[in-house]
Scaffold this motif. Structure first.
Motif, short mmCIF file in Angstrom:
data_model
loop_
_atom_site.label_atom_id
_atom_site.label_comp_id
_atom_site.label_asym_id
_atom_site.label_seq_id
_atom_site.Cartn_x
_atom_site.Cartn_y
_atom_site.Cartn_z
N VAL A 124 37.17 35.86 32.05
CA VAL A 124 37.22 37.11 31.30
C VAL A 124 37.96 36.92 29.98
O VAL A 124 37.60 37.52 28.96
N LEU A 125 38.95 36.06 29.97
CA LEU A 125 39.77 35.86 28.77
C LEU A 125 39.13 34.93 27.75
O LEU A 125 39.80 34.50 26.80
N ASN A 126 37.85 34.60 27.92
CA ASN A 126 37.15 33.82 26.91
C ASN A 126 37.00 34.62 25.62
O ASN A 126 36.73 34.05 24.56
N GLN A 127 37.11 35.93 25.70
CA GLN A 127 37.04 36.79 24.53
C GLN A 127 38.46 37.22 24.13
O GLN A 127 39.36 37.23 24.95
N LYS A 128 38.61 37.57 22.86
CA LYS A 128 39.92 38.03 22.39
C LYS A 128 40.16 39.44 22.91
O LYS A 128 39.31 40.31 22.81
N VAL A 129 41.34 39.65 23.47
CA VAL A 129 41.69 40.96 24.03
C VAL A 129 42.97 41.45 23.37
O VAL A 129 43.98 40.75 23.35
N ASP A 130 42.91 42.64 22.81
CA ASP A 130 44.08 43.21 22.14
C ASP A 130 44.91 44.06 23.10
O ASP A 130 46.14 44.04 23.05
N ILE A 131 44.22 44.82 23.95
CA ILE A 131 44.89 45.64 24.96
C ILE A 131 44.23 45.37 26.31
O ILE A 131 43.01 45.46 26.45
N PHE A 132 45.03 45.03 27.29
CA PHE A 132 44.54 44.67 28.62
C PHE A 132 45.05 45.70 29.62
O PHE A 132 46.26 45.82 29.83
N ILE A 133 44.13 46.45 30.23
CA ILE A 133 44.50 47.43 31.24
C ILE A 133 44.24 46.82 32.62
O ILE A 133 43.10 46.53 32.96
N LEU A 134 45.30 46.61 33.38
CA LEU A 134 45.20 45.95 34.69
C LEU A 134 45.20 47.01 35.80
O LEU A 134 46.21 47.66 36.05
N GLU A 135 44.04 47.15 36.43
CA GLU A 135 43.87 48.15 37.49
C GLU A 135 43.40 47.45 38.76
O GLU A 135 42.22 47.41 39.08
N LEU A 136 44.33 46.84 39.46
CA LEU A 136 44.02 46.15 40.72
C LEU A 136 45.17 46.36 41.71
O LEU A 136 46.31 46.62 41.31
N GLY A 137 44.85 46.22 42.98
CA GLY A 137 45.88 46.32 44.01
C GLY A 137 45.52 47.27 45.13
O GLY A 137 45.96 47.10 46.27
N ALA A 138 44.70 48.28 44.82
CA ALA A 138 44.35 49.28 45.83
C ALA A 138 43.65 48.66 47.03
O ALA A 138 43.96 48.98 48.18
N ASN A 139 42.71 47.75 46.77
CA ASN A 139 41.98 47.12 47.89
C ASN A 139 42.88 46.22 48.72
O ASN A 139 42.68 46.07 49.93
N ASP A 140 43.88 45.60 48.06
CA ASP A 140 44.87 44.83 48.82
C ASP A 140 45.57 45.73 49.82
O ASP A 140 45.72 45.39 51.01
N GLY A 141 46.02 46.89 49.34
CA GLY A 141 46.75 47.81 50.19
C GLY A 141 45.91 48.35 51.33
O GLY A 141 46.38 48.41 52.47
N LEU A 142 44.67 48.71 51.05
CA LEU A 142 43.80 49.26 52.09
C LEU A 142 43.45 48.21 53.14
O LEU A 142 43.11 48.55 54.27
N ARG A 143 43.53 46.94 52.76
CA ARG A 143 43.23 45.86 53.71
C ARG A 143 44.49 45.29 54.36
O ARG A 143 44.41 44.37 55.18
N GLY A 144 45.63 45.81 53.96
CA GLY A 144 46.87 45.34 54.57
C GLY A 144 47.27 43.95 54.15
O GLY A 144 47.95 43.23 54.90
N VAL A 145 46.87 43.56 52.94
CA VAL A 145 47.25 42.23 52.43
C VAL A 145 48.78 42.17 52.29
O VAL A 145 49.41 43.15 51.86
N PRO A 146 49.39 41.05 52.67
CA PRO A 146 50.85 40.93 52.51
C PRO A 146 51.27 41.28 51.08
O PRO A 146 50.69 40.79 50.11
N LEU A 147 52.29 42.09 50.95
CA LEU A 147 52.69 42.58 49.63
C LEU A 147 53.22 41.47 48.72
O LEU A 147 53.10 41.56 47.50
N THR A 148 53.77 40.44 49.32
CA THR A 148 54.23 39.31 48.51
C THR A 148 53.05 38.64 47.80
O THR A 148 53.17 38.18 46.66
N GLU A 149 51.91 38.61 48.49
CA GLU A 149 50.71 38.00 47.90
C GLU A 149 50.16 38.88 46.78
O GLU A 149 49.76 38.37 45.72
N THR A 150 50.14 40.19 47.01
CA THR A 150 49.67 41.11 45.96
C THR A 150 50.52 40.99 44.71
O THR A 150 50.01 40.89 43.59
N ARG A 151 51.82 41.00 44.91
CA ARG A 151 52.75 40.88 43.78
C ARG A 151 52.54 39.56 43.03
O ARG A 151 52.51 39.51 41.80
N LYS A 152 52.40 38.49 43.79
CA LYS A 152 52.23 37.16 43.20
C LYS A 152 50.93 37.07 42.39
O LYS A 152 50.90 36.50 41.30
#
Length: 248
Positions: A124-152
């Motif tokens: 994705v970063l092959n293009q120049k990005v001025d503002i990056f909106i990071l919207e991830l994590g919800a699916n980790d939570g709904l699947r019970g992924v270890p929180l240390t892994e999500t944070r990492k």
């Protein structure tokens, strides 16, 4: 004797006619030369004008800044009949209405986890990005992924963006989970986002689904994905943080 005079007269007339013809040819040649020169100047002016216009267009195009929304089904507009009803497109409409020189790119993938996001971030970063909106994590939570892994994983994505361009402004979209995931898990999950924002000096949307999550009429039948009206509120939540940045 008269005959000789007549012949001489005829000869003089022929000479005069020839001189007039030669003068006319010379005059015509001058007109052609100046005409060609004028055409060449016009062509040169047109070429120079086209070149300037092309350069101006290229400069304008290269000056356009990019806002990339990197997320899951919320960003992708899952369940909507038209992806233009998803909040990234609503943001673009808002930006266009204000004549701001930004292009919003929807890089949402339904079902995406932070692990999946980490795997595709370099592409994705092959293009120049001025503002990056990071919207991830919800699916980790709904699947019970270890929180240390999500944070990492979220930290790895942030690091990749800044390594590519340290000037990129990052907005982190905060998420919360329904209480049925367990109080300890949901509480710690909620703190991941403000803590990462503070650690990395990021902009933070406290809760992307504010005024939408848990409201039946603003969500689709699954109770998770926003409706068209729900996405309008999501866009408002994002705009509250994005607007001060793009107007700096």
């Amino acid at each position: 004797m008269l005959k000789l005079k007549n012949n001489q007269l005829i000869l003089n007339m022929k000479n005069n006619t020839m001189k007039i013809f030669l003068k006319f040819c010379y005059f015509l040649l001058l007109i052609i030369v100046f005409s060609c020169k004028s055409d060449n100047n016009k062509n040169q002016d047109t070429t120079e004008k086209t070149s300037v216009e092309t350069e101006t267009t290229e400069e304008k195009s290269s000056a356009t800044k990019t806002i990339l929304v990197f997320g899951d089904s919320l960003t992708a507009g899952y369940g909507l009949e038209d992806v233009n009803d998803a909040f990234p497109s609503i943001l673009q409409t808002k930006i266009d209405s204000l004549s701001l020189n930004y292009t919003v790119i929807n890089s949402g993938v339904s079902g995406e986890t932070t692990s999946g996001g980490k795997s595709r971030i370099d592409w994705v970063l092959n293009q120049k990005v001025d503002i990056f909106i990071l919207e991830l994590g919800a699916n980790d939570g709904l699947r019970g992924v270890p929180l240390t892994e999500t944070r990492k994983n979220l930290q790895a994505i942030i690091d990749a963006v800044l390594a590519k361009n340290a000037a990129t402004k990052i907005i982190l979209a905060g998420m919360q989970l329904p209480p049925n995931m367990g109080q300890d898990y949901t509480t710690e999950f909620k703190t991941i986002f403000p803590e990462l924002a503070e650690k990395n000096n990021l902009y933070l949307i406290p809760f992307l689904l504010k005024d939408v999550g848990g409201v039946p009429e603003l969500n689709q039948a699954d109770g998770i994905h926003p409706t068209v009206d729900g996405h309008k509120i999501l866009a408002t939540n994002v705009w509250a943080v994005l607007a001060p940045i793009i107007n700096l």
